[in-house]
Design a protein around this motif. Sequence first.
Motif, short mmCIF file in Angstrom:
data_model
loop_
_atom_site.label_atom_id
_atom_site.label_comp_id
_atom_site.label_asym_id
_atom_site.label_seq_id
_atom_site.Cartn_x
_atom_site.Cartn_y
_atom_site.Cartn_z
N CYS A 175 14.41 -4.22 -2.09
CA CYS A 175 15.46 -3.88 -3.04
C CYS A 175 14.94 -3.68 -4.46
CB CYS A 175 16.54 -4.96 -3.05
SG CYS A 175 17.40 -5.10 -1.48
N ASP A 176 13.92 -4.45 -4.83
CA ASP A 176 13.44 -4.37 -6.21
C ASP A 176 12.00 -4.86 -6.30
OD1 ASP A 176 13.58 -7.20 -6.13
OD2 ASP A 176 15.58 -7.19 -6.98
N THR A 177 11.45 -4.73 -7.49
CA THR A 177 10.05 -5.10 -7.69
C THR A 177 9.82 -6.62 -7.59
OG1 THR A 177 10.35 -5.01 -10.08
CG2 THR A 177 9.45 -3.05 -9.01
N ALA A 178 10.86 -7.41 -7.80
CA ALA A 178 10.70 -8.85 -7.61
C ALA A 178 10.38 -9.16 -6.15
CB ALA A 178 11.97 -9.58 -8.04
N GLN A 179 11.05 -8.48 -5.24
CA GLN A 179 10.74 -8.65 -3.82
C GLN A 179 9.32 -8.19 -3.51
OE1 GLN A 179 13.85 -6.59 -1.69
NE2 GLN A 179 15.00 -8.49 -1.39
N LEU A 180 8.92 -7.10 -4.14
CA LEU A 180 7.56 -6.60 -3.95
C LEU A 180 6.54 -7.65 -4.40
CD1 LEU A 180 5.53 -4.35 -3.25
CD2 LEU A 180 5.84 -3.50 -5.59
N ALA A 181 6.78 -8.27 -5.54
CA ALA A 181 5.86 -9.28 -6.05
C ALA A 181 5.75 -10.47 -5.11
CB ALA A 181 6.32 -9.74 -7.44
N VAL A 182 6.88 -10.88 -4.54
CA VAL A 182 6.87 -12.02 -3.62
C VAL A 182 6.14 -11.66 -2.32
CG1 VAL A 182 8.37 -13.47 -2.17
CG2 VAL A 182 8.95 -13.06 -4.57
N CYS A 183 6.35 -10.44 -1.84
CA CYS A 183 5.76 -10.01 -0.56
C CYS A 183 4.33 -9.50 -0.70
CB CYS A 183 6.62 -8.90 0.05
SG CYS A 183 8.27 -9.43 0.49
N TRP A 184 3.88 -9.21 -1.92
CA TRP A 184 2.60 -8.53 -2.11
C TRP A 184 1.42 -9.21 -1.43
CZ3 TRP A 184 1.07 -3.95 -2.60
CH2 TRP A 184 -0.25 -3.67 -2.93
N PRO A 185 1.26 -10.53 -1.49
CA PRO A 185 0.09 -11.13 -0.82
C PRO A 185 0.06 -10.80 0.68
CG PRO A 185 1.07 -12.71 -2.30
CD PRO A 185 2.01 -11.53 -2.25
N LEU A 186 1.20 -10.81 1.33
CA LEU A 186 1.25 -10.48 2.76
C LEU A 186 0.96 -9.00 3.00
CD1 LEU A 186 4.44 -12.50 3.75
CD2 LEU A 186 2.07 -13.10 4.22
N ILE A 187 1.51 -8.15 2.15
CA ILE A 187 1.28 -6.71 2.28
C ILE A 187 -0.19 -6.39 2.08
CG2 ILE A 187 1.78 -4.46 1.24
CD1 ILE A 187 4.57 -5.69 0.47
N ALA A 188 -0.79 -6.94 1.05
CA ALA A 188 -2.21 -6.69 0.75
C ALA A 188 -3.09 -7.17 1.90
CB ALA A 188 -2.60 -7.36 -0.56
N GLN A 189 -2.78 -8.33 2.46
CA GLN A 189 -3.57 -8.85 3.58
C GLN A 189 -3.44 -7.96 4.80
OE1 GLN A 189 -5.75 -11.55 3.55
NE2 GLN A 189 -6.35 -10.57 5.45
N ALA A 190 -2.23 -7.50 5.09
CA ALA A 190 -2.02 -6.61 6.23
C ALA A 190 -2.78 -5.30 6.06
CB ALA A 190 -0.53 -6.35 6.42
N LEU A 191 -2.80 -4.77 4.86
CA LEU A 191 -3.54 -3.54 4.60
C LEU A 191 -5.04 -3.74 4.77
CD1 LEU A 191 -1.51 -2.21 1.55
CD2 LEU A 191 -1.53 -1.27 3.88
N GLN A 192 -5.54 -4.88 4.30
CA GLN A 192 -6.97 -5.18 4.46
C GLN A 192 -7.32 -5.34 5.93
OE1 GLN A 192 -7.59 -8.66 2.02
NE2 GLN A 192 -8.43 -7.43 0.36
N ASP A 193 -6.46 -6.03 6.68
CA ASP A 193 -6.71 -6.22 8.11
C ASP A 193 -6.71 -4.88 8.84
OD1 ASP A 193 -6.76 -8.93 7.60
OD2 ASP A 193 -4.78 -9.34 8.47
N ALA A 194 -5.78 -4.00 8.49
CA ALA A 194 -5.71 -2.68 9.11
C ALA A 194 -6.95 -1.86 8.79
CB ALA A 194 -4.46 -1.95 8.66
N ALA A 195 -7.41 -1.92 7.54
CA ALA A 195 -8.61 -1.18 7.15
C ALA A 195 -9.83 -1.71 7.89
CB ALA A 195 -8.82 -1.27 5.65
N ALA A 196 -9.93 -3.01 8.05
CA ALA A 196 -11.06 -3.60 8.76
C ALA A 196 -11.02 -3.21 10.24
CB ALA A 196 -11.03 -5.12 8.63
N HIS A 197 -9.84 -3.19 10.80
CA HIS A 197 -9.68 -2.78 12.21
C HIS A 197 -10.07 -1.32 12.39
CE1 HIS A 197 -7.49 -1.40 15.81
NE2 HIS A 197 -7.86 -2.58 16.28
N ASP A 198 -9.64 -0.46 11.47
CA ASP A 198 -9.98 0.96 11.53
C ASP A 198 -11.49 1.18 11.43
OD1 ASP A 198 -7.34 1.60 11.86
OD2 ASP A 198 -7.03 2.25 9.80
N ALA A 199 -12.14 0.36 10.62
CA ALA A 199 -13.58 0.49 10.41
C ALA A 199 -14.38 0.13 11.65
CB ALA A 199 -14.03 -0.36 9.23
N THR A 200 -13.82 -0.72 12.49
CA THR A 200 -14.53 -1.14 13.70
C THR A 200 -14.24 -0.25 14.89
OG1 THR A 200 -12.76 -2.70 14.32
CG2 THR A 200 -14.58 -3.56 12.98
#
Length: 67
Positions: free
Chosen positions: A41-66
């Motif tokens: 709904c807003d950037t406050a939600q983004l800020a709260v969720c960001w650590p999980l989003i960033a980790q999921a993106l890193q995991d996906a990138a690592a998976h793609d690399a392998t």
Amino acid sequence: MTVARLVVLGLSSKRIARTLGISDLTVRKHRENLLGKLELCDTAQLAVCWPLIAQALQDAAAHDATD
């Protein structure tokens, strides 16, 4: 991703635009698209969720690399 990180840090659209050398309208559109794609709904939600989003993106990138 860069716009998302700067939004999470609390920078305004104008500040992000100056930092990245793009227009304020472009930043606002990126912000709008980001919230829509993540179904937030807003950037406050983004800020709260960001650590999980960033980790999921890193995991996906690592998976793609392998593959």
